[in-house]
Design an enzyme around this catalytic site. Structure first.
Site, PDB file in Angstrom:
ATOM      1  N   GLU A 107       0.804  -1.236   0.000  1.00  0.00           N
ATOM      2  CA  GLU A 107       0.000   0.000   0.000  1.00  0.00           C
ATOM      3  C   GLU A 107       0.829   1.275   0.000  1.00  0.00           C
ATOM      4  OE1 GLU A 107      -2.963  -0.410  -0.769  1.00  0.00           O
ATOM      5  OE2 GLU A 107      -2.779  -2.564  -0.477  1.00  0.00           O
ATOM      6  N   GLY A 108       1.898   1.264  -0.775  1.00  0.00           N
ATOM      7  CA  GLY A 108       2.730   2.452  -0.912  1.00  0.00           C
ATOM      8  C   GLY A 108       3.977   2.352  -0.076  1.00  0.00           C
TER       9      GLY A 108
END
Length: 601
Positions: free
Chosen positions: A444-445
């Protein structure tokens, strides 16, 4: 050597402390959305989740880590245990626990659900991953889908009949979503023909439910380049047609062999190789990325919780090992015939354990605070209250995702170290949790992306209103600590650090406004680090205040509260001073790595 006691995964006493002494979670029941709840209903949910995590889920972890999913004959076959586990996870009410009653949910506060779900992540994060991804995907359909999509897809996902994924990443684009190439062409029946490839799709195929729905970013023919041209589609692996499910031309192209999270597959998917992959658009064309951010923010909180949970289960294992492993004697003990002492009596082992405790319980408190702001942002009584909470939530999310992933990995390395030579063997579990933890800094990043988001967007949001609201929260905590009798020097140090970070943020923002964007963002990773240290110091001062209040009340928990004060002292004395050094670095304009040319390496 005495065998360690059964791993509790996460401390029940600490969870209750975070919910009811650091925060006043019962006060959420005054909001109309949670009016049907009470501490009793929260306890019922927590207790059922704890029991399942410890008695059922945790014993499956080692088995699923040792036998990852297999890609065979065009399908993914997960560990056979998932056929039994997933229905039991569904029966706990996890898929729609925080959702409203009209979609079959329990409408629990996210604050309660987050801490309850952390037990499941600590027990077997891969098994829980199917739940978290499905909930997020179904919530997107709930928020943006039409009535047919909700009835056909969302309801089955919330009931546990189908699972869901988030399909963003592509081989050529990675984290650069502006370069997504997957195409969507409007068909005569109102659906879209989808063509393209996705990669690293967690849970992208399995054999324990009849269908998987991929929430997919794609570009409608003729849409503008960049992120403005992205739309969001529900693309099932098998589509409903004539009252039955038929193949939807979604193919697994291959499986990724991962360092950790081995129980849930990470896949490459191809859409439309046969020209017959159908997708259903959610909401308006061109709004896909903003819609997807709803799920991404939820997923970032989930990754942060995974980081805390994975650090916690390893910390609990290391603590039990240190209490039971005899080795050596105090330095002043010269008689080699005397019994050896448990290694927890050695100061350096206590140092390693205290650092783990500070990271785990500080991270859990940060996640609880972020979840609290999410509850108020969605359900606060006034628009002003909701807006302020939304600003705080946006500011806290990159911190709540990144700190547990980065510092959680450090905590996991310490858990291995406490075990000594045994920690490096597969006969003991800390090495497996260390492998799992490393993925959280990528999921997620990456940390670099989160740092750019924090400094470039969130800290500057609404003309600095988010940072001002955070500063107000810090000062309120400082005042609470003073009233409780916490050493005032701790609060003074936190206030000073907050002021330094505020001034730095204003200076960097001014540089960005003047067109010096590269200089502004040059040390965004260090800015993330210093803000994380500050935020966790804030949470430790809040815990110190609650602990001092607990001591003042009396009772039999003195040891627990003293442990909290020692951990708070540790963080505020050994970590918070690093903020000044990092602030100086960010302000200095030091440019070694940006000046470094590729050919010089």
């Amino acid at each position: 050597m005495t065998a360690p006691a059964s791993n509790p995964l996460i401390s029940d006493r600490d969870v209750d402390f975070q919910l009811y002494e650091v925060l006043d979670t019962e006060s959420l029941c005054k909001l109309p959305a949670f009016a049907d709840h009470s501490r009793e209903t929260f306890t019922l949910f927590l207790d059922s989740t704890r029991r399942f995590a410890r008695d059922v889920l945790f014993p499956t972890y080692r088995l699923m880590d040792a036998e990852p999913p297999v890609f065979r004959d065009g399908r993914v076959h997960v560990h056979p245990l998932m056929r039994k586990l997933y229905p039991q996870l569904v029966e706990l009410g996890l898929l729609s626990a925080t959702r409203p009653a009209e979609v079959g949910g329990q409408q629990l506060p996210l604050t309660v659900y987050s801490l309850a779900s952390a037990y499941l992540m600590a027990a077997n994060l891969s098994a829980y991953g199917f739940v978290g991804l499905t909930t997020g995907a179904a919530h997107l359909i709930e928020a943006f889908g039409n009535a047919w999509l909700k009835d056909t897809f969302m309801s089955r996902m919330y009931r546990g009949e189908w699972t869901g994924t988030m399909a963003l990443t592509e081989p050529q684009a990675g984290s650069s979503l502006a370069d997504v190439r997957t195409r969507a062409t409007l068909a005569a029946d109102g659906t879209y023909l989808i063509t393209g490839s996705k990669i690293f799709i967690s849970g992208g195929d399995q054999d324990f439910t009849e269908n998987v729905v991929h929430l997919t970013l794609a570009r409608i023919e003729g849409s503008p380049p960049g992120t403005r041209g992205l739309s969001l589609f529900a693309v099932p692996a098998r589509r409903p047609e004539g009252g039955r499910l038929v193949d939807n031309d979604v193919r697994v192209a291959g499986a990724i062999h991962k360092i950790g999270w081995k129980g849930i597959p990470s896949l490459a998917l191809n859409y439309g190789e046969g020209g017959d992959c159908r997708g259903w658009i959610l909401g308006e064309p061109g709004r896909g990325l903003s819609q997807m951010f709803q799920m991404m923010n939820e997923a970032r909180i989930m990754v942060g919780l995974n980081g805390v949970a994975t650090a916690s289960v390893a910390y609990q294992e290391a603590l039990a090992y240190a209490q039971n492993r005899p080795q050596g004697r105090p330095s002043w003990e010269k008689d080699a015939t005397r019994p050896q002492h448990p290694i927890i009596e050695h100061a350096d082992v206590r140092r390693m354990l205290l650092r783990q405790k500070a990271i785990v319980e500080g991270g859990l408190s940060l996640l609880a605070a972020a979840s609290w702001q999410s509850d108020v942002a969605a359900h606060g009584k006034t628009e002003e209250e909701r807006k302020r909470a939304g600003l705080l939530l946006d500011l806290l999310v990159p911190l709540a995702k990144t700190f547990p992933a980065e510092k959680g990995f450090e905590a996991n390395t310490l858990a291995v170290q406490v075990h000594g030579g045994y920690g490096y063997s597969t006969e003991y579990l800390p090495e497996a949790w260390l492998r799992d933890q490393k993925l959280n800094s990528i999921h997620e990043g990456t940390t670099g992306i989160q740092g750019l988001d924090l400094l470039g967007r969130k800290a500057m949001a609404a003309g600095g209103a988010a940072l001002q609201a955070f500063s107000e929260e810090v000062e309120a905590t400082v005042e609470r600590a003073r009233r409780a009798g916490v050493d005032p020097a701790w609060g003074d140090a936190l206030s000073k650090a907050m002021q330094q970070v505020t001034e730095l943020t204003m200076d960097l923002g001014a540089a960005g406004m003047a067109g010096e964007v590269e200089r502004m963002l040059r040390h965004s990773a260090h800015y993330m680090e210093l803000f994380s240290v500050l935020a966790v110091a804030w949470r430790w001062l809040a815990q110190a205040a609650a602990a001092q209040e607990g001591i003042a009340r009396g009772g039999g928990d003195r040891g627990f509260y003293e442990g909290k004060l020692a951990a708070a002292q540790y963080w505020l004395h050994t970590e918070l001073p690093r903020v000044s050094t990092l602030v100086s670095l960010c302000r200095s304009g030091e440019d070694s790595y940006t000046r470094m040319r590729p050919e010089w390496f």
